[in-house]
Motif scaffolding. Structure first.
Motif, PDB file in Angstrom:
ATOM      1  N   LEU A  27       0.817  -1.211   0.000  1.00  0.00           N
ATOM      2  CA  LEU A  27       0.000   0.000   0.000  1.00  0.00           C
ATOM      3  C   LEU A  27       0.852   1.263   0.000  1.00  0.00           C
ATOM      4  O   LEU A  27       0.313   2.361  -0.172  1.00  0.00           O
ATOM      5  CB  LEU A  27      -0.932   0.008   1.215  1.00  0.00           C
ATOM      6  CG  LEU A  27      -1.898  -1.171   1.334  1.00  0.00           C
ATOM      7  CD1 LEU A  27      -2.645  -1.114   2.660  1.00  0.00           C
ATOM      8  CD2 LEU A  27      -2.879  -1.181   0.176  1.00  0.00           C
ATOM      9  N   GLU A  28       2.171   1.114   0.187  1.00  0.00           N
ATOM     10  CA  GLU A  28       3.043   2.285   0.242  1.00  0.00           C
ATOM     11  C   GLU A  28       3.033   3.082  -1.055  1.00  0.00           C
ATOM     12  O   GLU A  28       3.341   4.269  -1.049  1.00  0.00           O
ATOM     13  CB  GLU A  28       4.468   1.873   0.618  1.00  0.00           C
ATOM     14  CG  GLU A  28       4.572   1.471   2.075  1.00  0.00           C
ATOM     15  CD  GLU A  28       5.982   1.097   2.502  1.00  0.00           C
ATOM     16  OE1 GLU A  28       6.917   1.205   1.691  1.00  0.00           O
ATOM     17  OE2 GLU A  28       6.124   0.686   3.667  1.00  0.00           O
ATOM     18  N   LYS A  29       2.656   2.443  -2.156  1.00  0.00           N
ATOM     19  CA  LYS A  29       2.599   3.167  -3.430  1.00  0.00           C
ATOM     20  C   LYS A  29       1.465   4.188  -3.445  1.00  0.00           C
ATOM     21  O   LYS A  29       1.433   5.061  -4.300  1.00  0.00           O
ATOM     22  CB  LYS A  29       2.459   2.186  -4.593  1.00  0.00           C
ATOM     23  CG  LYS A  29       1.196   1.351  -4.570  1.00  0.00           C
ATOM     24  CD  LYS A  29       1.215   0.325  -5.680  1.00  0.00           C
ATOM     25  CE  LYS A  29       0.024  -0.618  -5.560  1.00  0.00           C
ATOM     26  NZ  LYS A  29       0.146  -1.768  -6.442  1.00  0.00           N
ATOM     27  N   TYR A  30       0.553   4.093  -2.488  1.00  0.00           N
ATOM     28  CA  TYR A  30      -0.560   5.044  -2.415  1.00  0.00           C
ATOM     29  C   TYR A  30      -0.311   6.165  -1.405  1.00  0.00           C
ATOM     30  O   TYR A  30      -0.830   7.260  -1.553  1.00  0.00           O
ATOM     31  CB  TYR A  30      -1.855   4.326  -2.022  1.00  0.00           C
ATOM     32  CG  TYR A  30      -2.237   3.209  -2.961  1.00  0.00           C
ATOM     33  CD1 TYR A  30      -2.684   3.480  -4.244  1.00  0.00           C
ATOM     34  CD2 TYR A  30      -2.140   1.881  -2.570  1.00  0.00           C
ATOM     35  CE1 TYR A  30      -3.030   2.461  -5.116  1.00  0.00           C
ATOM     36  CE2 TYR A  30      -2.488   0.851  -3.432  1.00  0.00           C
ATOM     37  CZ  TYR A  30      -2.931   1.150  -4.705  1.00  0.00           C
ATOM     38  OH  TYR A  30      -3.264   0.156  -5.561  1.00  0.00           O
ATOM     39  N   PHE A  31       0.432   5.868  -0.337  1.00  0.00           N
ATOM     40  CA  PHE A  31       0.552   6.787   0.789  1.00  0.00           C
ATOM     41  C   PHE A  31       1.936   7.415   0.888  1.00  0.00           C
ATOM     42  O   PHE A  31       2.923   6.836   0.452  1.00  0.00           O
ATOM     43  CB  PHE A  31       0.248   6.056   2.109  1.00  0.00           C
ATOM     44  CG  PHE A  31      -1.154   5.540   2.199  1.00  0.00           C
ATOM     45  CD1 PHE A  31      -2.197   6.389   2.523  1.00  0.00           C
ATOM     46  CD2 PHE A  31      -1.436   4.210   1.953  1.00  0.00           C
ATOM     47  CE1 PHE A  31      -3.492   5.915   2.612  1.00  0.00           C
ATOM     48  CE2 PHE A  31      -2.729   3.732   2.039  1.00  0.00           C
ATOM     49  CZ  PHE A  31      -3.759   4.584   2.372  1.00  0.00           C
ATOM     50  N   THR A  32       1.973   8.570   1.543  1.00  0.00           N
ATOM     51  CA  THR A  32       3.256   9.214   1.832  1.00  0.00           C
ATOM     52  C   THR A  32       3.928   8.467   2.987  1.00  0.00           C
ATOM     53  O   THR A  32       3.255   7.788   3.766  1.00  0.00           O
ATOM     54  CB  THR A  32       3.047  10.688   2.229  1.00  0.00           C
ATOM     55  OG1 THR A  32       2.206  10.745   3.380  1.00  0.00           O
ATOM     56  CG2 THR A  32       2.426  11.497   1.101  1.00  0.00           C
ATOM     57  N   PRO A  33       5.253   8.617   3.137  1.00  0.00           N
ATOM     58  CA  PRO A  33       5.959   7.908   4.214  1.00  0.00           C
ATOM     59  C   PRO A  33       5.498   8.299   5.617  1.00  0.00           C
ATOM     60  O   PRO A  33       5.651   7.527   6.552  1.00  0.00           O
ATOM     61  CB  PRO A  33       7.420   8.309   3.999  1.00  0.00           C
ATOM     62  CG  PRO A  33       7.508   8.730   2.574  1.00  0.00           C
ATOM     63  CD  PRO A  33       6.167   9.297   2.221  1.00  0.00           C
ATOM     64  N   GLU A  34       4.909   9.485   5.788  1.00  0.00           N
ATOM     65  CA  GLU A  34       4.481   9.938   7.120  1.00  0.00           C
ATOM     66  C   GLU A  34       3.154   9.325   7.556  1.00  0.00           C
ATOM     67  O   GLU A  34       2.742   9.486   8.700  1.00  0.00           O
ATOM     68  CB  GLU A  34       4.315  11.463   7.143  1.00  0.00           C
ATOM     69  CG  GLU A  34       5.544  12.249   6.757  1.00  0.00           C
ATOM     70  CD  GLU A  34       5.717  12.356   5.239  1.00  0.00           C
ATOM     71  OE1 GLU A  34       4.721  12.575   4.528  1.00  0.00           O
ATOM     72  OE2 GLU A  34       6.846  12.185   4.769  1.00  0.00           O
ATOM     73  N   THR A  35       2.464   8.641   6.661  1.00  0.00           N
ATOM     74  CA  THR A  35       1.148   8.089   6.975  1.00  0.00           C
ATOM     75  C   THR A  35       1.261   7.002   8.041  1.00  0.00           C
ATOM     76  O   THR A  35       2.098   6.119   7.959  1.00  0.00           O
ATOM     77  CB  THR A  35       0.503   7.502   5.703  1.00  0.00           C
ATOM     78  OG1 THR A  35       0.447   8.517   4.708  1.00  0.00           O
ATOM     79  CG2 THR A  35      -0.901   6.999   5.987  1.00  0.00           C
ATOM     80  N   GLU A  36       0.391   7.093   9.057  1.00  0.00           N
ATOM     81  CA  GLU A  36       0.369   6.102  10.130  1.00  0.00           C
ATOM     82  C   GLU A  36      -0.630   5.005   9.814  1.00  0.00           C
ATOM     83  O   GLU A  36      -1.724   5.275   9.314  1.00  0.00           O
ATOM     84  CB  GLU A  36      -0.009   6.757  11.455  1.00  0.00           C
ATOM     85  CG  GLU A  36       1.076   7.619  12.020  1.00  0.00           C
ATOM     86  CD  GLU A  36       0.800   8.043  13.452  1.00  0.00           C
ATOM     87  OE1 GLU A  36      -0.044   7.403  14.113  1.00  0.00           O
ATOM     88  OE2 GLU A  36       1.433   9.008  13.888  1.00  0.00           O
ATOM     89  N   VAL A  37      -0.240   3.781  10.125  1.00  0.00           N
ATOM     90  CA  VAL A  37      -1.107   2.621   9.938  1.00  0.00           C
ATOM     91  C   VAL A  37      -1.240   1.945  11.298  1.00  0.00           C
ATOM     92  O   VAL A  37      -0.245   1.531  11.888  1.00  0.00           O
ATOM     93  CB  VAL A  37      -0.503   1.630   8.915  1.00  0.00           C
ATOM     94  CG1 VAL A  37      -1.403   0.429   8.751  1.00  0.00           C
ATOM     95  CG2 VAL A  37      -0.252   2.310   7.587  1.00  0.00           C
ATOM     96  N   HIS A  38      -2.461   1.854  11.793  1.00  0.00           N
ATOM     97  CA  HIS A  38      -2.723   1.206  13.086  1.00  0.00           C
ATOM     98  C   HIS A  38      -3.226  -0.214  12.811  1.00  0.00           C
ATOM     99  O   HIS A  38      -4.244  -0.392  12.142  1.00  0.00           O
ATOM    100  CB  HIS A  38      -3.765   1.987  13.883  1.00  0.00           C
ATOM    101  CG  HIS A  38      -3.353   3.408  14.140  1.00  0.00           C
ATOM    102  ND1 HIS A  38      -2.446   3.741  15.101  1.00  0.00           N
ATOM    103  CD2 HIS A  38      -3.709   4.565  13.532  1.00  0.00           C
ATOM    104  CE1 HIS A  38      -2.265   5.048  15.091  1.00  0.00           C
ATOM    105  NE2 HIS A  38      -3.017   5.566  14.144  1.00  0.00           N
ATOM    106  N   VAL A  39      -2.498  -1.193  13.325  1.00  0.00           N
ATOM    107  CA  VAL A  39      -2.832  -2.596  13.104  1.00  0.00           C
ATOM    108  C   VAL A  39      -3.076  -3.244  14.464  1.00  0.00           C
ATOM    109  O   VAL A  39      -2.237  -3.153  15.357  1.00  0.00           O
ATOM    110  CB  VAL A  39      -1.680  -3.334  12.381  1.00  0.00           C
ATOM    111  CG1 VAL A  39      -2.032  -4.793  12.163  1.00  0.00           C
ATOM    112  CG2 VAL A  39      -1.339  -2.654  11.065  1.00  0.00           C
TER     113      VAL A  39
END
Length: 175
Positions: A27-39
């Motif tokens: 999914l990194e191809k969609y988001f900027t590196p600063e985007t947080e992902v809560h899993v």
């Protein structure tokens, strides 16, 4: 992307971490590196559940998948989020909506928007003050999965809903 991985009733092993980074890394191809992902990973009896939440300005991208194998759940959740992103791209990235979190290539690329959101029915009804427990009873009597009511405790419009585990949830507005 920055990952925040939490386990409930499960130890988050290095293998699980690397599987999450590998799969959700697509999914990194969609988001900027600063985007947080809560899993959040959790286990209840035979159910292996993963919840992924990606807050973007103005929206929340979320998917929850359950299977009898955590690695299968991880695979499924990635596919669902990617499908959601492509399907709702034009709605997510509306004029000043969430473009801060997305890569320019994703914003520029056109995806087919097969289904338009259509409201086919509107209901109006009076909202009377009641307690959340009474709203749950009313919801059950109506045979619905959710019920909108005015909370007698704080005079706010709230929603109760039936969860998958036959428990109830309450949605209250943030002040």
């Amino acid at each position: 992307m920055r990952y925040n991985i939490v386990g409930r009733n499960i130890d988050v092993t290095e293998g699980l971490r690397s599987a999450i980074h590998e799969k959700l890394g697509k999914l990194e191809k969609y988001f900027t590196p600063e985007t947080e992902v809560h899993v959040t990973l959790s286990v209840e009896k035979e159910r292996q559940k993963i919840e992924v939440t990606i807050p973007v300005k103005g929206s929340i991208i979320r998917s929850e998948q359950v299977s009898n194998d955590m690695y299968v759940s991880v695979d499924l959740v990635e596919e669902i989020i990617e499908r959601q992103l492509k399907k709702y791209k034009n709605k997510i990235i509306d004029k000043k909506h969430g473009d801060l979190n997305f890569r320019q290539e994703f914003i520029d690329k056109e995806y087919e928007d097969n289904e338009e959101v259509k409201i086919i029915r509107t209901k109006k009804f009076g909202i009377k003050p009641m307690y959340p427990e009474d709203a749950c009873v009313q919801m059950e009597l109506l045979g619905h999965n959710f019920f909108v009511f005015r909370n007698a405790e704080n005079d706010e419009v709230c929603v109760v809903y039936k969860r998958k585990s036959n428990t109830y949830g309450l949605i209250e507005p943030e002040c």
